[in-house]
Design a protein around this motif. Structure first.
Motif, PDB file in Angstrom:
ATOM      1  N   LEU A 155       0.812  -1.220   0.000  1.00  0.00           N
ATOM      2  CA  LEU A 155       0.000   0.000   0.000  1.00  0.00           C
ATOM      3  C   LEU A 155       0.843   1.267   0.000  1.00  0.00           C
ATOM      4  CD1 LEU A 155      -2.845  -1.005   2.479  1.00  0.00           C
ATOM      5  CD2 LEU A 155      -3.044  -0.666  -0.004  1.00  0.00           C
ATOM      6  N   VAL A 156       2.060   1.174   0.522  1.00  0.00           N
ATOM      7  CA  VAL A 156       2.948   2.333   0.544  1.00  0.00           C
ATOM      8  C   VAL A 156       4.150   2.109  -0.381  1.00  0.00           C
ATOM      9  CG1 VAL A 156       2.225   3.188   2.801  1.00  0.00           C
ATOM     10  CG2 VAL A 156       4.063   1.494   2.656  1.00  0.00           C
ATOM     11  N   ASP A 157       3.984   1.245  -1.366  1.00  0.00           N
ATOM     12  CA  ASP A 157       4.973   1.004  -2.420  1.00  0.00           C
ATOM     13  C   ASP A 157       6.300   0.453  -1.894  1.00  0.00           C
ATOM     14  OD1 ASP A 157       5.536   0.878  -5.124  1.00  0.00           O
ATOM     15  OD2 ASP A 157       6.435   2.883  -5.169  1.00  0.00           O
ATOM     16  N   ILE A 158       6.220  -0.446  -0.931  1.00  0.00           N
ATOM     17  CA  ILE A 158       7.402  -1.127  -0.417  1.00  0.00           C
ATOM     18  C   ILE A 158       7.215  -2.624  -0.678  1.00  0.00           C
ATOM     19  CG2 ILE A 158       8.783  -1.703   1.626  1.00  0.00           C
ATOM     20  CD1 ILE A 158       7.869   0.979   2.839  1.00  0.00           C
ATOM     21  N   ARG A 159       8.195  -3.241  -1.301  1.00  0.00           N
ATOM     22  CA  ARG A 159       8.115  -4.665  -1.631  1.00  0.00           C
ATOM     23  C   ARG A 159       8.558  -5.536  -0.466  1.00  0.00           C
ATOM     24  NH1 ARG A 159      11.052  -6.775  -6.681  1.00  0.00           N
ATOM     25  NH2 ARG A 159       9.909  -8.609  -6.010  1.00  0.00           N
ATOM     26  N   LEU A 160       7.783  -6.562  -0.184  1.00  0.00           N
ATOM     27  CA  LEU A 160       8.212  -7.602   0.744  1.00  0.00           C
ATOM     28  C   LEU A 160       8.876  -8.674  -0.114  1.00  0.00           C
ATOM     29  CD1 LEU A 160       8.384  -8.834   3.554  1.00  0.00           C
ATOM     30  CD2 LEU A 160       6.151  -9.892   3.132  1.00  0.00           C
ATOM     31  N   LEU A 161      10.206  -8.761  -0.044  1.00  0.00           N
ATOM     32  CA  LEU A 161      10.950  -9.672  -0.915  1.00  0.00           C
ATOM     33  C   LEU A 161      10.935 -11.115  -0.440  1.00  0.00           C
ATOM     34  CD1 LEU A 161      14.131  -7.542  -1.717  1.00  0.00           C
ATOM     35  CD2 LEU A 161      12.049  -7.812  -3.083  1.00  0.00           C
ATOM     36  N   ASP A 162      10.975 -11.298   0.883  1.00  0.00           N
ATOM     37  CA  ASP A 162      11.041 -12.667   1.389  1.00  0.00           C
ATOM     38  C   ASP A 162      10.713 -12.680   2.877  1.00  0.00           C
ATOM     39  OD1 ASP A 162      11.437 -15.425   1.436  1.00  0.00           O
ATOM     40  OD2 ASP A 162      13.474 -15.333   0.622  1.00  0.00           O
ATOM     41  N   HIS A 163      10.397 -13.860   3.360  1.00  0.00           N
ATOM     42  CA  HIS A 163      10.229 -14.141   4.783  1.00  0.00           C
ATOM     43  C   HIS A 163      11.097 -15.355   5.038  1.00  0.00           C
ATOM     44  CE1 HIS A 163       7.214 -14.807   8.346  1.00  0.00           C
ATOM     45  NE2 HIS A 163       8.459 -15.026   8.709  1.00  0.00           N
ATOM     46  N   ILE A 164      12.091 -15.195   5.879  1.00  0.00           N
ATOM     47  CA  ILE A 164      13.033 -16.276   6.182  1.00  0.00           C
ATOM     48  C   ILE A 164      12.685 -16.861   7.543  1.00  0.00           C
ATOM     49  CG2 ILE A 164      15.456 -16.895   6.529  1.00  0.00           C
ATOM     50  CD1 ILE A 164      14.866 -15.938   3.665  1.00  0.00           C
ATOM     51  N   LEU A 165      12.579 -18.156   7.590  1.00  0.00           N
ATOM     52  CA  LEU A 165      12.343 -18.874   8.845  1.00  0.00           C
ATOM     53  C   LEU A 165      13.660 -19.540   9.235  1.00  0.00           C
ATOM     54  CD1 LEU A 165      10.385 -19.937  10.993  1.00  0.00           C
ATOM     55  CD2 LEU A 165       9.787 -21.765   9.422  1.00  0.00           C
ATOM     56  N   VAL A 166      14.077 -19.333  10.482  1.00  0.00           N
ATOM     57  CA  VAL A 166      15.321 -19.910  10.985  1.00  0.00           C
ATOM     58  C   VAL A 166      14.982 -20.902  12.082  1.00  0.00           C
ATOM     59  CG1 VAL A 166      17.540 -19.423  12.097  1.00  0.00           C
ATOM     60  CG2 VAL A 166      16.568 -17.766  10.485  1.00  0.00           C
ATOM     61  N   ALA A 167      15.476 -22.128  11.940  1.00  0.00           N
ATOM     62  CA  ALA A 167      15.266 -23.176  12.949  1.00  0.00           C
ATOM     63  C   ALA A 167      16.570 -23.937  13.091  1.00  0.00           C
ATOM     64  CB  ALA A 167      14.141 -24.107  12.523  1.00  0.00           C
ATOM     65  N   GLY A 168      17.212 -23.760  14.228  1.00  0.00           N
ATOM     66  CA  GLY A 168      18.523 -24.372  14.404  1.00  0.00           C
ATOM     67  C   GLY A 168      19.491 -23.763  13.416  1.00  0.00           C
ATOM     68  N   ASN A 169      20.183 -24.594  12.666  1.00  0.00           N
ATOM     69  CA  ASN A 169      21.116 -24.114  11.643  1.00  0.00           C
ATOM     70  C   ASN A 169      20.493 -24.127  10.253  1.00  0.00           C
ATOM     71  OD1 ASN A 169      23.171 -23.753  13.532  1.00  0.00           O
ATOM     72  ND2 ASN A 169      23.760 -25.906  13.401  1.00  0.00           N
ATOM     73  N   LYS A 170      19.181 -24.376  10.191  1.00  0.00           N
ATOM     74  CA  LYS A 170      18.491 -24.467   8.908  1.00  0.00           C
ATOM     75  C   LYS A 170      17.658 -23.212   8.666  1.00  0.00           C
ATOM     76  CE  LYS A 170      16.743 -28.007  10.685  1.00  0.00           C
ATOM     77  NZ  LYS A 170      15.907 -29.047  11.146  1.00  0.00           N
ATOM     78  N   THR A 171      17.444 -22.913   7.393  1.00  0.00           N
ATOM     79  CA  THR A 171      16.601 -21.776   7.023  1.00  0.00           C
ATOM     80  C   THR A 171      15.624 -22.197   5.927  1.00  0.00           C
ATOM     81  OG1 THR A 171      18.219 -21.028   5.385  1.00  0.00           O
ATOM     82  CG2 THR A 171      18.347 -20.006   7.574  1.00  0.00           C
ATOM     83  N   LEU A 172      14.518 -21.481   5.891  1.00  0.00           N
ATOM     84  CA  LEU A 172      13.522 -21.687   4.845  1.00  0.00           C
ATOM     85  C   LEU A 172      13.160 -20.326   4.285  1.00  0.00           C
ATOM     86  CD1 LEU A 172      11.317 -23.570   3.443  1.00  0.00           C
ATOM     87  CD2 LEU A 172       9.785 -22.651   5.187  1.00  0.00           C
ATOM     88  N   SER A 173      13.230 -20.193   2.983  1.00  0.00           N
ATOM     89  CA  SER A 173      12.830 -18.977   2.301  1.00  0.00           C
ATOM     90  C   SER A 173      11.407 -19.162   1.789  1.00  0.00           C
ATOM     91  CB  SER A 173      13.775 -18.698   1.120  1.00  0.00           C
ATOM     92  OG  SER A 173      13.180 -17.796   0.221  1.00  0.00           O
ATOM     93  N   PHE A 174      10.496 -18.297   2.241  1.00  0.00           N
ATOM     94  CA  PHE A 174       9.121 -18.378   1.746  1.00  0.00           C
ATOM     95  C   PHE A 174       9.081 -18.119   0.243  1.00  0.00           C
ATOM     96  CE2 PHE A 174       6.159 -17.832   5.616  1.00  0.00           C
ATOM     97  CZ  PHE A 174       7.044 -18.462   6.460  1.00  0.00           C
ATOM     98  N   ALA A 175       9.915 -17.209  -0.253  1.00  0.00           N
ATOM     99  CA  ALA A 175       9.924 -16.898  -1.691  1.00  0.00           C
ATOM    100  C   ALA A 175      10.389 -18.111  -2.487  1.00  0.00           C
ATOM    101  CB  ALA A 175      10.830 -15.701  -1.964  1.00  0.00           C
ATOM    102  N   GLU A 176      11.468 -18.747  -2.058  1.00  0.00           N
ATOM    103  CA  GLU A 176      11.993 -19.908  -2.786  1.00  0.00           C
ATOM    104  C   GLU A 176      11.037 -21.094  -2.741  1.00  0.00           C
ATOM    105  OE1 GLU A 176      16.845 -19.535  -2.596  1.00  0.00           O
ATOM    106  OE2 GLU A 176      15.849 -20.673  -1.020  1.00  0.00           O
ATOM    107  N   SER A 177      10.286 -21.214  -1.650  1.00  0.00           N
ATOM    108  CA  SER A 177       9.367 -22.344  -1.525  1.00  0.00           C
ATOM    109  C   SER A 177       7.967 -22.045  -2.073  1.00  0.00           C
ATOM    110  CB  SER A 177       9.265 -22.795  -0.061  1.00  0.00           C
ATOM    111  OG  SER A 177       8.700 -21.770   0.720  1.00  0.00           O
ATOM    112  N   GLY A 178       7.800 -20.869  -2.700  1.00  0.00           N
ATOM    113  CA  GLY A 178       6.533 -20.517  -3.327  1.00  0.00           C
ATOM    114  C   GLY A 178       5.445 -20.105  -2.343  1.00  0.00           C
ATOM    115  N   GLN A 179       5.824 -19.704  -1.140  1.00  0.00           N
ATOM    116  CA  GLN A 179       4.831 -19.338  -0.125  1.00  0.00           C
ATOM    117  C   GLN A 179       4.699 -17.830   0.080  1.00  0.00           C
ATOM    118  OE1 GLN A 179       4.851 -22.128   3.338  1.00  0.00           O
ATOM    119  NE2 GLN A 179       6.669 -22.946   2.304  1.00  0.00           N
ATOM    120  N   LEU A 180       5.301 -17.068  -0.833  1.00  0.00           N
ATOM    121  CA  LEU A 180       5.210 -15.610  -0.719  1.00  0.00           C
ATOM    122  C   LEU A 180       4.471 -15.043  -1.918  1.00  0.00           C
ATOM    123  CD1 LEU A 180       6.037 -13.041   0.848  1.00  0.00           C
ATOM    124  CD2 LEU A 180       8.077 -12.987  -0.564  1.00  0.00           C
TER     125      LEU A 180
END
Length: 180
Positions: A155-180
């Protein structure tokens, strides 16, 4: 936070017998006390943030995941919500951790996220949070929050590029996994 090895010229806590092989930290009263793992890791994160190049480029997904894995390490016992605010070339303007929660949840307010992004003059934002449980699976609340923040920021012209989930030493990118 300051670290020191044993030194006969510094003042130690009265209950501490100085061990010449131990690592000590200065407490808020200026007294050196034995360092525990949590204090050492906190200081390491602070030092790592200080040595990161200014305006680090956040356009490569692997670099983004490594950045957030370092910031939201696996030893935290509570959820932390972090934001990387980026300029138009996806260079880091500022990193903040505006919300802290409990073991299983953190309250995040879209209005505050938008205000912080506008105050930093961000063109884009990457958000992240940790799961102290070690579960790398996003919850329904995680997915819902991502959608709300994406809409609010747009709404204010700012892009949400990704949401990263961190669990232990692992990460999940919502963008890479098609959840964004």
């Amino acid at each position: 936070m300051q670290f020191a090895l044993f030194s006969p010229t510094v003042s130690y806590a009265p209950s501490v017998s100085a061990d010449p092989t131990a690592l000590y930290v200065r407490d808020p009263n200026g007294v050196f006390v034995p360092a525990d793992t949590s204090r050492v890791l906190d200081a390491a994160r602070q030092i790592a943030h200080q040595v990161l190049p200014e305006r680090i480029n956040m356009s490569r997904p692997q670099q983004v995941k490594e950045f957030f894995a370092m910031k939201l390490n696996s030893n935290l016992e509570h959820e932390i919500f972090g934001m990387a605010m980026l300029d138009a070339q996806y260079r880091l303007i500022e990193y903040v951790e505006p919300f802290r929660g409990t073991l299983t949840q953190a309250s995040v307010y879209p209005r505050e996220v938008v205000k912080m992004a506008l105050a930093a003059n961000a063109a884009a934002v990457i958000i992240a949070h940790n799961h102290p449980s070690g579960t790398l699976e996003p919850s329904a609340a995680d997915l819902n929050l991502t959608k709300h923040l994406r809409t609010a920021l747009a709404l204010v012209d700012i892009r949400l590029l990704d949401h990263i989930l961190v669990a232990g030493n692992k990460t999940l990118s919502f963008a890479e996994s098609g959840q964004l």
